[in-house]
Design a protein around this motif. Structure first.
Motif, PDB file in Angstrom:
ATOM      1  N   VAL A  30       0.843  -1.201   0.000  1.00 47.59           N
ATOM      2  CA  VAL A  30       0.000   0.000   0.000  1.00 47.59           C
ATOM      3  C   VAL A  30       0.878   1.251   0.000  1.00 47.59           C
ATOM      4  CG1 VAL A  30      -1.658   1.322   1.376  1.00 47.59           C
ATOM      5  CG2 VAL A  30      -1.986  -1.124   1.063  1.00 47.59           C
ATOM      6  N   LEU A  31       1.951   1.227   0.782  1.00 50.81           N
ATOM      7  CA  LEU A  31       2.877   2.362   0.804  1.00 50.81           C
ATOM      8  C   LEU A  31       3.523   2.576  -0.565  1.00 50.81           C
ATOM      9  CD1 LEU A  31       4.511   4.536   2.296  1.00 50.81           C
ATOM     10  CD2 LEU A  31       6.157   2.752   2.844  1.00 50.81           C
ATOM     11  N   LEU A  32       3.973   1.490  -1.193  1.00 50.99           N
ATOM     12  CA  LEU A  32       4.562   1.624  -2.528  1.00 50.99           C
ATOM     13  C   LEU A  32       3.536   2.142  -3.539  1.00 50.99           C
ATOM     14  CD1 LEU A  32       6.746  -1.604  -2.658  1.00 50.99           C
ATOM     15  CD2 LEU A  32       7.521   0.759  -2.424  1.00 50.99           C
ATOM     16  N   GLY A  33       2.290   1.690  -3.420  1.00 55.20           N
ATOM     17  CA  GLY A  33       1.234   2.185  -4.303  1.00 55.20           C
ATOM     18  C   GLY A  33       0.981   3.669  -4.119  1.00 55.20           C
ATOM     19  N   LEU A  34       0.984   4.140  -2.864  1.00 59.91           N
ATOM     20  CA  LEU A  34       0.802   5.568  -2.608  1.00 59.91           C
ATOM     21  C   LEU A  34       1.955   6.385  -3.194  1.00 59.91           C
ATOM     22  CD1 LEU A  34      -0.559   5.614   1.047  1.00 59.91           C
ATOM     23  CD2 LEU A  34      -1.742   6.355  -1.016  1.00 59.91           C
ATOM     24  N   MET A  35       3.170   5.858  -3.083  1.00 56.68           N
ATOM     25  CA  MET A  35       4.319   6.569  -3.640  1.00 56.68           C
ATOM     26  C   MET A  35       4.229   6.636  -5.177  1.00 56.68           C
ATOM     27  SD  MET A  35       7.218   5.012  -1.081  1.00 56.68           S
ATOM     28  CE  MET A  35       8.600   5.609  -1.995  1.00 56.68           C
ATOM     29  N   LEU A  36       3.800   5.550  -5.808  1.00 55.55           N
ATOM     30  CA  LEU A  36       3.644   5.566  -7.265  1.00 55.55           C
ATOM     31  C   LEU A  36       2.551   6.532  -7.699  1.00 55.55           C
ATOM     32  CD1 LEU A  36       4.029   1.789  -8.190  1.00 55.55           C
ATOM     33  CD2 LEU A  36       5.660   3.640  -8.577  1.00 55.55           C
ATOM     34  N   LEU A  37       1.448   6.577  -6.944  1.00 51.05           N
ATOM     35  CA  LEU A  37       0.374   7.524  -7.277  1.00 51.05           C
ATOM     36  C   LEU A  37       0.838   8.967  -7.118  1.00 51.05           C
ATOM     37  CD1 LEU A  37      -2.816   5.889  -5.724  1.00 51.05           C
ATOM     38  CD2 LEU A  37      -2.241   6.135  -8.121  1.00 51.05           C
ATOM     39  N   ALA A  38       1.641   9.236  -6.091  1.00 50.17           N
ATOM     40  CA  ALA A  38       2.149  10.596  -5.898  1.00 50.17           C
ATOM     41  C   ALA A  38       3.063  11.004  -7.056  1.00 50.17           C
ATOM     42  CB  ALA A  38       2.884  10.700  -4.567  1.00 50.17           C
ATOM     43  N   ASN A  39       3.921  10.096  -7.481  1.00 51.68           N
ATOM     44  CA  ASN A  39       4.812  10.418  -8.600  1.00 51.68           C
ATOM     45  C   ASN A  39       4.045  10.565  -9.913  1.00 51.68           C
ATOM     46  OD1 ASN A  39       7.230  10.541  -7.167  1.00 51.68           O
ATOM     47  ND2 ASN A  39       7.420   8.317  -7.173  1.00 51.68           N
ATOM     48  N   ALA A  40       3.006   9.739 -10.110  1.00 52.75           N
ATOM     49  CA  ALA A  40       2.189   9.879 -11.316  1.00 52.75           C
ATOM     50  C   ALA A  40       1.456  11.217 -11.313  1.00 52.75           C
ATOM     51  CB  ALA A  40       1.198   8.724 -11.408  1.00 52.75           C
ATOM     52  N   THR A  41       1.010  11.643 -10.160  1.00 54.59           N
ATOM     53  CA  THR A  41       0.338  12.941 -10.062  1.00 54.59           C
ATOM     54  C   THR A  41       1.307  14.081 -10.344  1.00 54.59           C
ATOM     55  OG1 THR A  41      -1.189  12.003  -8.451  1.00 54.59           O
ATOM     56  CG2 THR A  41      -1.074  14.393  -8.556  1.00 54.59           C
ATOM     57  N   ASN A  42       2.535  13.954  -9.868  1.00 50.86           N
ATOM     58  CA  ASN A  42       3.547  14.976 -10.180  1.00 50.86           C
ATOM     59  C   ASN A  42       3.793  15.058 -11.682  1.00 50.86           C
ATOM     60  OD1 ASN A  42       3.800  15.548  -7.487  1.00 50.86           O
ATOM     61  ND2 ASN A  42       5.637  14.314  -7.202  1.00 50.86           N
ATOM     62  N   LEU A  43       3.854  13.911 -12.358  1.00 52.79           N
ATOM     63  CA  LEU A  43       4.022  13.923 -13.817  1.00 52.79           C
ATOM     64  C   LEU A  43       2.809  14.532 -14.520  1.00 52.79           C
ATOM     65  CD1 LEU A  43       5.733  10.509 -14.604  1.00 52.79           C
ATOM     66  CD2 LEU A  43       6.719  12.793 -14.732  1.00 52.79           C
ATOM     67  N   LEU A  44       1.616  14.274 -13.973  1.00 51.60           N
ATOM     68  CA  LEU A  44       0.403  14.858 -14.546  1.00 51.60           C
ATOM     69  C   LEU A  44       0.433  16.377 -14.448  1.00 51.60           C
ATOM     70  CD1 LEU A  44      -2.528  14.532 -15.674  1.00 51.60           C
ATOM     71  CD2 LEU A  44      -3.266  14.452 -13.295  1.00 51.60           C
ATOM     72  N   ILE A  45       0.822  16.889 -13.296  1.00 52.13           N
ATOM     73  CA  ILE A  45       0.898  18.345 -13.122  1.00 52.13           C
ATOM     74  C   ILE A  45       1.976  18.927 -14.023  1.00 52.13           C
ATOM     75  CG2 ILE A  45       1.397  20.177 -11.456  1.00 52.13           C
ATOM     76  CD1 ILE A  45       0.180  18.371  -9.305  1.00 52.13           C
ATOM     77  N   LEU A  46       3.100  18.206 -14.159  1.00 50.26           N
ATOM     78  CA  LEU A  46       4.167  18.674 -15.033  1.00 50.26           C
ATOM     79  C   LEU A  46       3.724  18.709 -16.498  1.00 50.26           C
ATOM     80  CD1 LEU A  46       7.214  19.434 -15.227  1.00 50.26           C
ATOM     81  CD2 LEU A  46       7.642  17.010 -15.654  1.00 50.26           C
ATOM     82  N   ALA A  47       2.967  17.703 -16.924  1.00 49.91           N
ATOM     83  CA  ALA A  47       2.497  17.661 -18.313  1.00 49.91           C
ATOM     84  C   ALA A  47       1.473  18.754 -18.590  1.00 49.91           C
ATOM     85  CB  ALA A  47       1.895  16.291 -18.610  1.00 49.91           C
ATOM     86  N   THR A  48       0.666  19.115 -17.595  1.00 52.89           N
ATOM     87  CA  THR A  48      -0.324  20.170 -17.810  1.00 52.89           C
ATOM     88  C   THR A  48       0.296  21.563 -17.750  1.00 52.89           C
ATOM     89  OG1 THR A  48      -0.905  20.200 -15.459  1.00 52.89           O
ATOM     90  CG2 THR A  48      -2.216  18.797 -16.901  1.00 52.89           C
ATOM     91  N   GLY A  49       1.545  21.657 -17.303  1.00 59.38           N
ATOM     92  CA  GLY A  49       2.212  22.956 -17.192  1.00 59.38           C
ATOM     93  C   GLY A  49       2.598  23.554 -18.520  1.00 59.38           C
ATOM     94  N   GLY A  50       2.634  22.759 -19.575  1.00 60.58           N
ATOM     95  CA  GLY A  50       2.963  23.295 -20.901  1.00 60.58           C
ATOM     96  C   GLY A  50       4.449  23.241 -21.178  1.00 60.58           C
ATOM     97  N   TYR A  51       4.829  23.982 -22.190  1.00 55.30           N
ATOM     98  CA  TYR A  51       6.226  23.999 -22.623  1.00 55.30           C
ATOM     99  C   TYR A  51       7.114  24.670 -21.584  1.00 55.30           C
ATOM    100  CZ  TYR A  51       4.510  22.823 -27.247  1.00 55.30           C
ATOM    101  OH  TYR A  51       3.924  22.198 -28.293  1.00 55.30           O
ATOM    102  N   ALA A  52       8.379  24.301 -21.636  1.00 53.04           N
ATOM    103  CA  ALA A  52       9.349  24.976 -20.783  1.00 53.04           C
ATOM    104  C   ALA A  52       9.605  26.365 -21.354  1.00 53.04           C
ATOM    105  CB  ALA A  52      10.651  24.184 -20.725  1.00 53.04           C
ATOM    106  N   GLY A  53       9.637  27.337 -20.497  1.00 52.75           N
ATOM    107  CA  GLY A  53       9.844  28.711 -20.940  1.00 52.75           C
ATOM    108  C   GLY A  53      10.917  29.369 -20.107  1.00 52.75           C
ATOM    109  N   LEU A  54      10.940  30.687 -20.161  1.00 55.58           N
ATOM    110  CA  LEU A  54      11.901  31.445 -19.378  1.00 55.58           C
ATOM    111  C   LEU A  54      11.471  31.458 -17.914  1.00 55.58           C
ATOM    112  CD1 LEU A  54      12.366  34.484 -21.768  1.00 55.58           C
ATOM    113  CD2 LEU A  54      13.924  32.553 -21.437  1.00 55.58           C
ATOM    114  N   ALA A  55      12.441  31.712 -17.057  1.00 55.14           N
ATOM    115  CA  ALA A  55      12.125  31.817 -15.630  1.00 55.14           C
ATOM    116  C   ALA A  55      11.166  32.985 -15.414  1.00 55.14           C
ATOM    117  CB  ALA A  55      13.408  32.019 -14.840  1.00 55.14           C
ATOM    118  N   PRO A  56      10.213  32.848 -14.493  1.00 53.31           N
ATOM    119  CA  PRO A  56       9.197  33.895 -14.327  1.00 53.31           C
ATOM    120  C   PRO A  56       9.693  35.120 -13.558  1.00 53.31           C
ATOM    121  CG  PRO A  56       8.761  32.087 -12.845  1.00 53.31           C
ATOM    122  CD  PRO A  56       9.938  31.690 -13.678  1.00 53.31           C
TER     123      PRO A  56
END
Length: 191
Positions: A30-56
């Motif tokens: 269960v702990l390993l599953g929670l860690m995998l879900l957290a990392n998948a969510t981080n990738l989801l947020i990263l993918a929705t962030g769009g292209y890499a751009g200049l520092a804000p």
């Protein structure tokens, strides 16, 4: 905006493995599953962030469309902190379970089986509610909800016998009907 297919494939695999591991009976899985879900969510947020751009950082010469959105980065950082806290909590639970029972699997309990076998109907919660549920009688309603007759109904309140209309007045703040004498007659006055 184009989507990186590699990130989506890795994210889908992490979500699938994480959900599969969460459904296991072993706390370590269960702990390993929670860690995998957290990392998948981080990738989801990263993918929705769009292209890499200049520092804000603001500069007059830079076009505003070329800046990178800092919100997904802040959300990923927050997600990392939360997943770290959940991981530490789960490690504490796993350690305590190992100390007490010397096993990692969650066993069925007799109480769990009893709760699973009980019907969903609860006689107390699902019963028909009467019209008047207050323990304080209302002089204008009878117990069945109909209008009460204009008779001299008496009420026992605090060891005293009062008329129902006087008892209703005593419940109001600043009532002048309060008496310290516990012996009253049916007319509401003291003997």
């Amino acid at each position: 905006m184009t989507v990186n297919l590699t990130l989506l494939t890795v994210m889908g695999a992490l979500y699938a493995c994480g959900i599969y591991l969460i459904l296991e009976r072993s706390l370590t899985r269960v702990l390993l599953g929670l860690m995998l879900l957290a990392n998948a969510t981080n990738l989801l947020i990263l993918a929705t962030g769009g292209y890499a751009g200049l520092a804000p950082f603001f500069s007059k010469d830079t076009d505003p469309a070329s800046y990178n959105d800092p919100l997904p980065q802040a959300l990923i950082l927050t997600s990392i902190v939360i997943s770290f806290a959940v991981t530490a909590f789960m490690l504490g639970i796993i350690y305590r379970t190992w100390l007490l029972a010397r096993q990692d699997d969650i066993q069925d309990d007799i109480e769990d089986r009893r709760v699973a076998e009980t019907p969903s109907f609860d006689a107390e919660d699902d019963a028909v509610i009467p019209v008047e549920t207050s323990e304080f009688p209302l002089p204008m309603l009878a117990s069945d909800g109909s209008a009460a007759a204009e008779s001299a109904a008496t009420v026992e309140a605090g060891g005293r016998t009062l008329l129902a209309e006087h008892a209703a007045l005593e419940e109001k703040p600043g009532s002048a009907n309060f008496t310290t004498d516990t012996d009253t007659d049916t007319e509401g006055g003291t003997k």
